[in-house]
Design a protein around this motif. Sequence first.
Motif, PDB file in Angstrom:
ATOM      1  N   THR A  11       0.854  -1.176   0.000  1.00 53.40           N
ATOM      2  CA  THR A  11       0.000   0.000   0.000  1.00 53.40           C
ATOM      3  C   THR A  11       0.891   1.228   0.000  1.00 53.40           C
ATOM      4  OG1 THR A  11      -1.710  -1.175   1.231  1.00 53.40           O
ATOM      5  CG2 THR A  11      -1.812   1.237   1.242  1.00 53.40           C
ATOM      6  N   TRP A  12       0.724   2.043  -1.024  1.00 52.96           N
ATOM      7  CA  TRP A  12       1.682   3.115  -1.230  1.00 52.96           C
ATOM      8  C   TRP A  12       1.789   4.056  -0.032  1.00 52.96           C
ATOM      9  CZ3 TRP A  12       4.275   3.303  -6.021  1.00 52.96           C
ATOM     10  CH2 TRP A  12       5.256   4.285  -6.087  1.00 52.96           C
ATOM     11  N   SER A  13       0.663   4.435   0.532  1.00 55.61           N
ATOM     12  CA  SER A  13       0.689   5.465   1.575  1.00 55.61           C
ATOM     13  C   SER A  13       1.221   4.948   2.910  1.00 55.61           C
ATOM     14  CB  SER A  13      -0.720   6.022   1.780  1.00 55.61           C
ATOM     15  OG  SER A  13      -1.603   4.980   2.146  1.00 55.61           O
ATOM     16  N   THR A  14       0.942   3.679   3.227  1.00 55.14           N
ATOM     17  CA  THR A  14       1.305   3.169   4.548  1.00 55.14           C
ATOM     18  C   THR A  14       2.529   2.246   4.525  1.00 55.14           C
ATOM     19  OG1 THR A  14      -0.104   1.212   4.364  1.00 55.14           O
ATOM     20  CG2 THR A  14      -1.116   3.243   5.226  1.00 55.14           C
ATOM     21  N   GLY A  15       2.829   1.713   3.356  1.00 58.13           N
ATOM     22  CA  GLY A  15       3.923   0.745   3.276  1.00 58.13           C
ATOM     23  C   GLY A  15       3.537  -0.651   3.720  1.00 58.13           C
ATOM     24  N   SER A  16       2.285  -0.871   3.977  1.00 63.16           N
ATOM     25  CA  SER A  16       1.820  -2.182   4.402  1.00 63.16           C
ATOM     26  C   SER A  16       1.996  -3.189   3.264  1.00 63.16           C
ATOM     27  CB  SER A  16       0.347  -2.098   4.801  1.00 63.16           C
ATOM     28  OG  SER A  16      -0.158  -3.357   5.141  1.00 63.16           O
ATOM     29  N   THR A  17       2.502  -4.370   3.599  1.00 60.57           N
ATOM     30  CA  THR A  17       2.808  -5.368   2.575  1.00 60.57           C
ATOM     31  C   THR A  17       2.057  -6.675   2.800  1.00 60.57           C
ATOM     32  OG1 THR A  17       4.721  -6.148   3.834  1.00 60.57           O
ATOM     33  CG2 THR A  17       5.113  -4.430   2.204  1.00 60.57           C
ATOM     34  N   TYR A  18       1.966  -7.442   1.721  1.00 58.58           N
ATOM     35  CA  TYR A  18       1.314  -8.739   1.779  1.00 58.58           C
ATOM     36  C   TYR A  18       2.027  -9.639   0.778  1.00 58.58           C
ATOM     37  CZ  TYR A  18      -2.422 -12.190   1.874  1.00 58.58           C
ATOM     38  OH  TYR A  18      -3.140 -13.344   2.034  1.00 58.58           O
ATOM     39  N   TYR A  19       2.235 -10.913   1.177  1.00 59.87           N
ATOM     40  CA  TYR A  19       3.004 -11.831   0.339  1.00 59.87           C
ATOM     41  C   TYR A  19       2.268 -13.158   0.144  1.00 59.87           C
ATOM     42  CZ  TYR A  19       6.995  -8.770   1.257  1.00 59.87           C
ATOM     43  OH  TYR A  19       7.827  -7.696   1.338  1.00 59.87           O
ATOM     44  N   ALA A  20       2.455 -13.720  -1.026  1.00 57.94           N
ATOM     45  CA  ALA A  20       2.012 -15.082  -1.248  1.00 57.94           C
ATOM     46  C   ALA A  20       2.894 -16.020  -0.430  1.00 57.94           C
ATOM     47  CB  ALA A  20       2.105 -15.440  -2.731  1.00 57.94           C
ATOM     48  N   ASP A  21       2.327 -17.116   0.024  1.00 59.67           N
ATOM     49  CA  ASP A  21       3.086 -18.050   0.863  1.00 59.67           C
ATOM     50  C   ASP A  21       4.336 -18.559   0.151  1.00 59.67           C
ATOM     51  OD1 ASP A  21       0.166 -19.622   2.427  1.00 59.67           O
ATOM     52  OD2 ASP A  21       1.291 -17.797   2.912  1.00 59.67           O
ATOM     53  N   SER A  22       4.245 -18.696  -1.159  1.00 57.92           N
ATOM     54  CA  SER A  22       5.357 -19.274  -1.919  1.00 57.92           C
ATOM     55  C   SER A  22       6.601 -18.393  -1.926  1.00 57.92           C
ATOM     56  CB  SER A  22       4.920 -19.548  -3.361  1.00 57.92           C
ATOM     57  OG  SER A  22       4.464 -18.360  -3.977  1.00 57.92           O
ATOM     58  N   VAL A  23       6.466 -17.122  -1.596  1.00 58.76           N
ATOM     59  CA  VAL A  23       7.626 -16.222  -1.648  1.00 58.76           C
ATOM     60  C   VAL A  23       7.965 -15.605  -0.295  1.00 58.76           C
ATOM     61  CG1 VAL A  23       7.081 -15.699  -4.053  1.00 58.76           C
ATOM     62  CG2 VAL A  23       6.348 -14.115  -2.240  1.00 58.76           C
ATOM     63  N   LYS A  24       7.171 -15.881   0.711  1.00 59.36           N
ATOM     64  CA  LYS A  24       7.429 -15.299   2.029  1.00 59.36           C
ATOM     65  C   LYS A  24       8.819 -15.672   2.518  1.00 59.36           C
ATOM     66  CE  LYS A  24       2.822 -14.841   4.055  1.00 59.36           C
ATOM     67  NZ  LYS A  24       1.847 -15.427   4.994  1.00 59.36           N
ATOM     68  N   GLY A  25       9.516 -14.680   3.041  1.00 63.09           N
ATOM     69  CA  GLY A  25      10.857 -14.907   3.559  1.00 63.09           C
ATOM     70  C   GLY A  25      11.939 -14.844   2.509  1.00 63.09           C
ATOM     71  N   ARG A  26      11.542 -14.826   1.231  1.00 60.20           N
ATOM     72  CA  ARG A  26      12.536 -14.766   0.144  1.00 60.20           C
ATOM     73  C   ARG A  26      12.416 -13.464  -0.658  1.00 60.20           C
ATOM     74  NH1 ARG A  26      12.345 -18.241  -3.981  1.00 60.20           N
ATOM     75  NH2 ARG A  26      10.063 -18.508  -3.901  1.00 60.20           N
ATOM     76  N   PHE A  27      11.215 -12.989  -0.843  1.00 61.71           N
ATOM     77  CA  PHE A  27      10.982 -11.781  -1.634  1.00 61.71           C
ATOM     78  C   PHE A  27      10.603 -10.624  -0.715  1.00 61.71           C
ATOM     79  CE2 PHE A  27       9.518 -13.853  -5.900  1.00 61.71           C
ATOM     80  CZ  PHE A  27      10.647 -14.649  -5.884  1.00 61.71           C
ATOM     81  N   THR A  28      11.002  -9.422  -1.114  1.00 57.56           N
ATOM     82  CA  THR A  28      10.655  -8.224  -0.366  1.00 57.56           C
ATOM     83  C   THR A  28      10.205  -7.129  -1.322  1.00 57.56           C
ATOM     84  OG1 THR A  28      12.297  -8.745   1.339  1.00 57.56           O
ATOM     85  CG2 THR A  28      11.436  -6.495   1.285  1.00 57.56           C
ATOM     86  N   ILE A  29       9.038  -6.582  -1.057  1.00 53.00           N
ATOM     87  CA  ILE A  29       8.543  -5.457  -1.862  1.00 53.00           C
ATOM     88  C   ILE A  29       8.792  -4.164  -1.087  1.00 53.00           C
ATOM     89  CG2 ILE A  29       6.184  -5.598  -0.941  1.00 53.00           C
ATOM     90  CD1 ILE A  29       5.181  -4.816  -3.757  1.00 53.00           C
ATOM     91  N   SER A  30       9.135  -3.122  -1.831  1.00 52.44           N
ATOM     92  CA  SER A  30       9.357  -1.821  -1.210  1.00 52.44           C
ATOM     93  C   SER A  30       9.024  -0.735  -2.218  1.00 52.44           C
ATOM     94  CB  SER A  30      10.804  -1.691  -0.730  1.00 52.44           C
ATOM     95  OG  SER A  30      11.693  -1.771  -1.823  1.00 52.44           O
ATOM     96  N   ARG A  31       8.951   0.510  -1.734  1.00 56.83           N
ATOM     97  CA  ARG A  31       8.707   1.607  -2.675  1.00 56.83           C
ATOM     98  C   ARG A  31       9.543   2.806  -2.291  1.00 56.83           C
ATOM     99  NH1 ARG A  31       7.054   2.946   2.039  1.00 56.83           N
ATOM    100  NH2 ARG A  31       5.196   4.249   2.399  1.00 56.83           N
TER     101      ARG A  31
END
Length: 118
Positions: A52-72
């Motif tokens: 979420t652009w304004s808050t930075g809140s993130t959500y991940y699919a189980d298949s990538v949790k712990g390996r992928f990181t989203i940021s802005r």
Amino acid sequence: QVHLVESGGGLVQAGGSLRLSCAASGRTFSNYVMGWFRQAPGKEREFVTSITWSTGSTYYADSVKGRFTISRDNAKNTVYLQMNSLKPEDTAVYYCAARQYYREYECWGQGTQVTVSL
């Protein structure tokens, strides 16, 4: 009109890392959720992660949790996907997408290919 351009895909060995970028333009994104999706050959497109652009809140699919990181980066209007510990099953075309709150994803980039070899 929202315009999204992905970059950063490529070929990497299993266990390696890549960082994808999504440059967004066309409007202010404070009311947007930005997502990454992927589509492997012969498979349906699947959700990977969102922020979420304004808050930075993130959500991940189980298949990538712990390996992928989203940021802005607000100053650059760019969303990143840091992918670590890549596996061959991560091979796909990765798409950046945008949606307004309470709406479906309606804006899509052209996609960038990620290939993970053994």
